[in-house]
Design an enzyme around this catalytic site. Structure first.
Site, PDB file in Angstrom:
ATOM      1  N   GLN A 159      15.140 -21.912  17.491  1.00 30.44           N
ATOM      2  CA  GLN A 159      15.931 -20.680  17.364  1.00 30.44           C
ATOM      3  C   GLN A 159      16.121 -20.179  18.797  1.00 30.44           C
ATOM      4  OE1 GLN A 159      17.637 -18.740  15.155  1.00 30.44           O
ATOM      5  NE2 GLN A 159      17.991 -17.363  16.887  1.00 30.44           N
TER       6      GLN A 159
ATOM      7  N   PRO B  46      12.766 -17.346  10.601  1.00 29.63           N
ATOM      8  CA  PRO B  46      12.590 -15.895  10.773  1.00 29.63           C
ATOM      9  C   PRO B  46      13.838 -15.052  10.520  1.00 29.63           C
ATOM     10  CG  PRO B  46      12.751 -16.958  12.916  1.00 29.63           C
ATOM     11  CD  PRO B  46      12.736 -18.057  11.888  1.00 29.63           C
TER      12      PRO B  46
ATOM     13  N   GLY C 267      17.881 -14.496   8.518  1.00 32.00           N
ATOM     14  CA  GLY C 267      18.669 -14.838   7.343  1.00 32.00           C
ATOM     15  C   GLY C 267      19.499 -16.075   7.670  1.00 32.00           C
ATOM     16  N   GLY C 268      20.190 -15.974   8.786  1.00 35.71           N
ATOM     17  CA  GLY C 268      21.028 -17.090   9.190  1.00 35.71           C
ATOM     18  C   GLY C 268      21.222 -17.103  10.690  1.00 35.71           C
ATOM     19  N   MET C 269      21.603 -18.258  11.215  1.00 40.31           N
ATOM     20  CA  MET C 269      21.895 -18.394  12.641  1.00 40.31           C
ATOM     21  C   MET C 269      23.112 -19.297  12.763  1.00 40.31           C
ATOM     22  SD  MET C 269      21.283 -17.642  15.739  1.00 40.31           S
ATOM     23  CE  MET C 269      22.418 -18.222  16.984  1.00 40.31           C
ATOM     24  N   GLU C 270      24.104 -18.791  13.495  1.00 41.01           N
ATOM     25  CA  GLU C 270      25.429 -19.410  13.538  1.00 41.01           C
ATOM     26  C   GLU C 270      25.527 -20.606  14.473  1.00 41.01           C
ATOM     27  OE1 GLU C 270      24.460 -16.442  14.742  1.00 41.01           O
ATOM     28  OE2 GLU C 270      25.627 -15.809  16.475  1.00 41.01           O
TER      29      GLU C 270
ATOM     30  N   HIS D 278      29.118 -14.568   6.770  1.00 39.65           N
ATOM     31  CA  HIS D 278      28.774 -14.000   8.074  1.00 39.65           C
ATOM     32  C   HIS D 278      28.616 -15.097   9.133  1.00 39.65           C
ATOM     33  CE1 HIS D 278      26.776 -11.009  10.768  1.00 39.65           C
ATOM     34  NE2 HIS D 278      26.166 -12.094  11.214  1.00 39.65           N
ATOM     35  N   GLU D 279      27.782 -16.073   8.846  1.00 34.25           N
ATOM     36  CA  GLU D 279      27.534 -17.115   9.852  1.00 34.25           C
ATOM     37  C   GLU D 279      28.801 -17.929  10.119  1.00 34.25           C
ATOM     38  OE1 GLU D 279      25.007 -16.389  11.332  1.00 34.25           O
ATOM     39  OE2 GLU D 279      23.894 -15.306   9.792  1.00 34.25           O
TER      40      GLU D 279
ATOM     41  N   HIS E 282      31.128 -16.180  12.516  1.00 32.30           N
ATOM     42  CA  HIS E 282      30.743 -16.333  13.924  1.00 32.30           C
ATOM     43  C   HIS E 282      31.468 -17.508  14.598  1.00 32.30           C
ATOM     44  CE1 HIS E 282      27.733 -13.351  14.898  1.00 32.30           C
ATOM     45  NE2 HIS E 282      26.937 -13.676  13.890  1.00 32.30           N
TER      46      HIS E 282
ATOM     47  N   GLU F  74      28.305  -9.322  16.809  1.00 33.09           N
ATOM     48  CA  GLU F  74      27.860  -8.983  15.450  1.00 33.09           C
ATOM     49  C   GLU F  74      28.765  -7.986  14.718  1.00 33.09           C
ATOM     50  OE1 GLU F  74      25.819 -10.808  13.997  1.00 33.09           O
ATOM     51  OE2 GLU F  74      24.878 -11.839  15.693  1.00 33.09           O
TER      52      GLU F  74
ATOM     53  N   ASP G 209      16.060  -9.112  22.013  1.00 33.86           N
ATOM     54  CA  ASP G 209      15.846  -9.131  20.567  1.00 33.86           C
ATOM     55  C   ASP G 209      15.676  -7.710  20.014  1.00 33.86           C
ATOM     56  OD1 ASP G 209      16.101 -11.846  20.511  1.00 33.86           O
ATOM     57  OD2 ASP G 209      13.974 -12.294  20.199  1.00 33.86           O
TER      58      ASP G 209
ATOM     59  N   TYR H 224      25.737  -4.241  14.369  1.00 31.32           N
ATOM     60  CA  TYR H 224      26.280  -4.813  13.138  1.00 31.32           C
ATOM     61  C   TYR H 224      27.176  -3.815  12.399  1.00 31.32           C
ATOM     62  CZ  TYR H 224      23.013  -8.779  13.457  1.00 31.32           C
ATOM     63  OH  TYR H 224      22.349  -9.901  13.848  1.00 31.32           O
TER      64      TYR H 224
ATOM     65  N   ARG I  47      10.950 -14.448   6.762  1.00 31.94           N
ATOM     66  CA  ARG I  47      12.179 -13.773   7.196  1.00 31.94           C
ATOM     67  C   ARG I  47      11.844 -12.366   7.671  1.00 31.94           C
ATOM     68  NH1 ARG I  47      17.549 -13.090   3.404  1.00 31.94           N
ATOM     69  NH2 ARG I  47      18.846 -11.995   4.941  1.00 31.94           N
TER      70      ARG I  47
ATOM     71  N   LYS J 267      13.443  -9.739   8.444  1.00 32.47           N
ATOM     72  CA  LYS J 267      14.095  -8.601   7.796  1.00 32.47           C
ATOM     73  C   LYS J 267      13.304  -8.122   6.563  1.00 32.47           C
ATOM     74  CE  LYS J 267      17.932  -7.876   4.747  1.00 32.47           C
ATOM     75  NZ  LYS J 267      19.115  -8.414   4.096  1.00 32.47           N
TER      76      LYS J 267
HETATM   77  N1  BES Z   1      23.161 -14.226  15.267  1.00 28.95           N
HETATM   78  C1  BES Z   1      22.437 -13.566  14.246  1.00 28.95           C
HETATM   79  C2  BES Z   1      20.948 -13.815  14.323  1.00 28.95           C
HETATM   80  C3  BES Z   1      20.274 -13.360  15.603  1.00 28.95           C
HETATM   81  C4  BES Z   1      20.685 -12.251  16.310  1.00 28.95           C
HETATM   82  C5  BES Z   1      19.188 -14.070  16.068  1.00 28.95           C
HETATM   83  C6  BES Z   1      20.034 -11.878  17.486  1.00 28.95           C
HETATM   84  C7  BES Z   1      18.546 -13.697  17.229  1.00 28.95           C
HETATM   85  C8  BES Z   1      18.969 -12.595  17.949  1.00 28.95           C
HETATM   86  C9  BES Z   1      22.939 -13.948  12.867  1.00 28.95           C
HETATM   87  O1  BES Z   1      24.296 -14.176  12.801  1.00 28.95           O
HETATM   88  C10 BES Z   1      22.676 -12.788  11.955  1.00 28.95           C
HETATM   89  O2  BES Z   1      23.225 -11.744  12.198  1.00 28.95           O
HETATM   90  N2  BES Z   1      21.845 -12.968  10.922  1.00 28.95           N
HETATM   91  C11 BES Z   1      21.526 -11.931   9.966  1.00 28.95           C
HETATM   92  C12 BES Z   1      22.265 -12.122   8.683  1.00 28.95           C
HETATM   93  C13 BES Z   1      23.556 -11.414   8.568  1.00 28.95           C
HETATM   94  C14 BES Z   1      24.136 -11.609   7.171  1.00 28.95           C
HETATM   95  C15 BES Z   1      23.543  -9.956   8.917  1.00 28.95           C
HETATM   96  C16 BES Z   1      20.057 -12.061   9.629  1.00 28.95           C
HETATM   97  O3  BES Z   1      19.457 -13.060   9.981  1.00 28.95           O
HETATM   98  O4  BES Z   1      19.531 -11.164   9.002  1.00 28.95           O
HETATM   99 ZN    ZN Z   2      25.424 -12.439  13.063  1.00 29.31          ZN
END
Ligand code: BES
Ligand code: ZN
Length: 634
Positions: A173, A300, A302-305, A329-330, A333, A352, A407, A415, A589, A591
């Site tokens: 990651q 850790p 939800g998703g990573m693009e 979402h991903e 990106h 974002e 971070d 967002y 995760r 979140k």
């Molecule tokens: N790019 C982000 C994940 C991220 C941001 C990782 C900053 C490390 C540092 C990814 O696109 C994202 O926003 N994921 C969200 C899900 C989304 C549906 C809001 C997540 O993981 O919660």
């Molecule tokens: Zn994102």
């Protein structure tokens, strides 16, 4: 002209030029989260040859970097790279295609001099600068190195932590600044590179990356990849494990552990429709294939693009496709973020905010307006709660993250405030004009990394034809540079949610029974709204009634379970605690983890419980989650 006068004017001219250079440097967006020197010597391509060692939890091999000297680069300029916790074994350089020869290098112990409290932490986050004394004609360097078992970008899973339970798993990651913990490079989103990789893995394991898989000449145990489009370092990604694949269409498919593949394929069947929805409005998908990789539960995020290959948590596999806005979402990106990239981490909202805006447009096109509205309402509620929590200076879209871990900028402001700002612009100029504007934005800045200032200039010019009155009427400066929310934007609404709010209030006031709620027809979104609309001080008896009627403690939907468990902690509802422990020890995760631990530690008894659960779970969490929870429980 007399000689002296000539000398003086030459000096004046030099001074003047120096001044111009200095101002440019001050204006150009210095990335405060990198110690590299792309304004002098810029890396353009990365070639990796890496072998994972699951026993030692270490990647070892080499990174070969191609670079170019930028205009005005002084003679003798070194090549400065970012690293963190890397062991550098040897550095060599090459001119053109000639053989590599050892070259001098110096690995900084820490970033700059430490003079204030907190700077020590920041130095650790930045890592160590690797300064390579390249000769003037060199065009490539090769760094032989190995990673540390505690590398922030890497999670090494034991077989027991995977679905198949027989093979280990590794994933990276890199966002925001973790790429430097597994590759020595210029770790700034303003620097774009193409890359190639050779990954040596023992069968039956395989590697996947954010790149094209290159068929090899049958050499077993070697996976090769090539990314021909220039991407920022935070999008370089790798996963290794027992990984299966199922195609979803001509350019889409899903990777996961073999036992997870069928469920994932079912969940993500709308992926092609989503791609078409964006393409119809905002321009072509430029990355060839779009695949998803479902990771083990400790992922850790939800998703990573990661380009061409979104990494996703298995907690969105709800069985009913109700959580796939994360895929939207991903995928989005691929335009906002991967094509047009934030130049520094203080411009993160360009990634974002635009992506949440696009995500809602995709959801509207593929699943209808009602669902998009519900998600916007839930998003605004989350945003308002965040504004309550955060200090004013962290409520700006263009936030100052100097001296802090980027971070930390990951909250609802970039967002949801970002998306709301764009929605407000859309409503004011009309959808058609706004879509054209966005289409042109992606075209104009494709494969570039841009600052908030560049966006503002483009907006003023292209959406408002240079009319400053319009820019100020729409409060553009306020949205971007002021805390809180400007007045006068249109709030999202959901008629379904309003009906449910009314019903839930009646139940709370004992004016309605639970069977009259028609809850068996509710979607995940409606459930989340219902639970979220209940009073915070609902007691354990009321929770028991809900649980008896709807079996919420047993819910397999991760979002509903998370919301329910939060309520359970608040109400000291004992029957939910075994499930809470299972939830916290089986998924990583952040979140979900943060709010649950955060709620637990509000009481002394809860704090003990949190510590006990964390003691069991910590070693299974990702370093990024561990960091956050260590802080929380300190
Ligand atoms: N790019 C982000 C994940 C991220 C941001 C990782 C900053 C490390 C540092 C990814 O696109 C994202 O926003 N994921 C969200 C899900 C989304 C549906 C809001 C997540 O993981 O919660
Ligand atoms: Zn994102």
């Amino acid at each position: 002209m007399p000689i002296d006068l000539m000398k003086i004017s030459a000096y004046l001219l030099m001074g003047f030029l120096g001044l111009i250079q200095a101002t440019q440097a001050a204006d150009s967006p210095r990335d405060r989260h990198s110690q590299s020197n792309p304004e002098q010597v810029r890396v353009t391509r990365v070639e990796l040859d890496l072998t994972p060692d699951f026993e030692r939890k270490e990647l070892s091999g080499s990174a070969t970097l191609h670079f170019k000297r930028m205009p005005g680069c002084p003679d003798g300029a070194p090549l400065d790279l970012d690293t963190r916790e890397l062991t550098i074994e040897e550095v060599s350089e090459s001119v053109g295609e000639s053989a590599f020869k050892p070259v001098r290098f110096e690995l900084g112990e820490r970033a700059g001099t430490i003079s204030k409290p907190g700077e020590e932490d920041f130095a650790r986050i930045l890592g160590a600068r690797l300064r390579i004394s390249i000769s003037d004609r060199a065009t490539r360097v090769r760094v032989k190195y190995r990673t540390s078992p505690s590398a922030g970008a890497l999670q090494w899973l034991e077989p027991a932590r995977t679905a198949g339970r027989s093979h280990p798993f590794l994933f990276t990651q890199s966002e925001a600044i973790h790429a430097r913990s597994w590759i020595p490079l210029q770790d700034s989103p303003g620097v774009r590179v193409t890359y190639k990789a050779t990954i040596r893995v023992p069968k039956p394991l395989r590697a996947v990356m954010s790149a094209d898989h290159v068929p090899t000449s049958g050499e077993p145990g070697i996976d090769q990849f090539e990314m021909t489009q220039p991407i920022p370092s935070y999008l370089i990604a790798l996963a290794v494990g027992e990984i299966g694949f199922q195609s979803l269409g001509t350019r889409t498919g899903v990777y996961a552990e073999p036992s997870v593949v069928p469920k994932a394929a079912h969940e993500f069947s709308d992926t092609e429709a989503m791609i078409k929805a964006v393409e119809a409005r905002f321009g072509p998908y430029r990355w060839g294939r779009y695949d998803l990789l479902v990771l083990p539960p400790s992922f850790p995020f939800g998703g990573m693009e990661n380009p061409k290959l979104t990494f996703a948590t298995p907690t969105i596999l709800a069985g009913d496709r109700s959580l796939v806005s994360l895929v939207a979402h991903e995928l989005a990106h691929s335009w906002s973020g991967n094509l047009v990239t934030n130049a520094t981490w203080r411009d993160f909202w360009l990634n974002e905010g635009f992506t949440v805006y696009l995500e809602r447009r995709i959801v509207e096109d593929v699943f209808g307006r009602d669902r998009a509205d519900m998600e916007a309402v839930l998003g605004l509620k989350e945003l308002r709660a965040e504004i309550e929590r955060l200090p004013a200076h962290d409520q700006l879209l263009h936030v100052d993250l100097a001296g802090r871990d980027p971070d930390e900028g990951m909250n609802s402001i970039p967002y949801e405030k970002g998306a709301l700002f764009l929605t407000t612009l859309e409503q004011s100029v009309g959808r058609e004009r706004f879509d054209t504007f966005l289409h042109d934005y992606f075209e104009h800045f494709a494969f570039q990394s841009i600052t908030t200032g560049e966006f503002e200039a483009f907006l003023t010019e292209r959406l408002f034809g240079g009319k400053e009155e319009d820019v100020s009427r729409l409060k553009v400066k306020e949205w971007i540079h002021q805390p809180g929310l400007p007045t006068g934007f249109q709030e999202p609404h959901s008629a379904r949610f309003e009906a449910i709010s009314a019903e839930s209030q009646q139940w709370v006031a004992n004016e309605r029974s639970l069977d009259s709620l028609n809850a068996s027809k509710w979607s995940t979104h409606e459930w989340l709204h219902f639970l979220g609309s209940l009073p915070k001080d609902l007691g354990p008896d009321r929770l028991a009634q809900l649980d008896q009627a709807f079996h919420l403690t047993k819910s397999e939907n991760s979002e509903i379970a998370h919301q329910w468990l939060l309520m359970g902690i608040r109400a000291h509802y004992e029957p939910a605690f075994p499930r809470l422990e299972t939830f916290l020890t089986s998924i990583g995760r952040r979140k979900f983890l943060m709010p649950l631990y955060g709620e637990l530690i509000k009481t002394p008894k809860g704090k003990d419980r949190a510590r006990a659960i964390y003691a069991k779970a910590r070693s299974h969490y990702h370093p990024i989650a561990v960091n956050s929870i260590d802080d929380l429980l300190k």
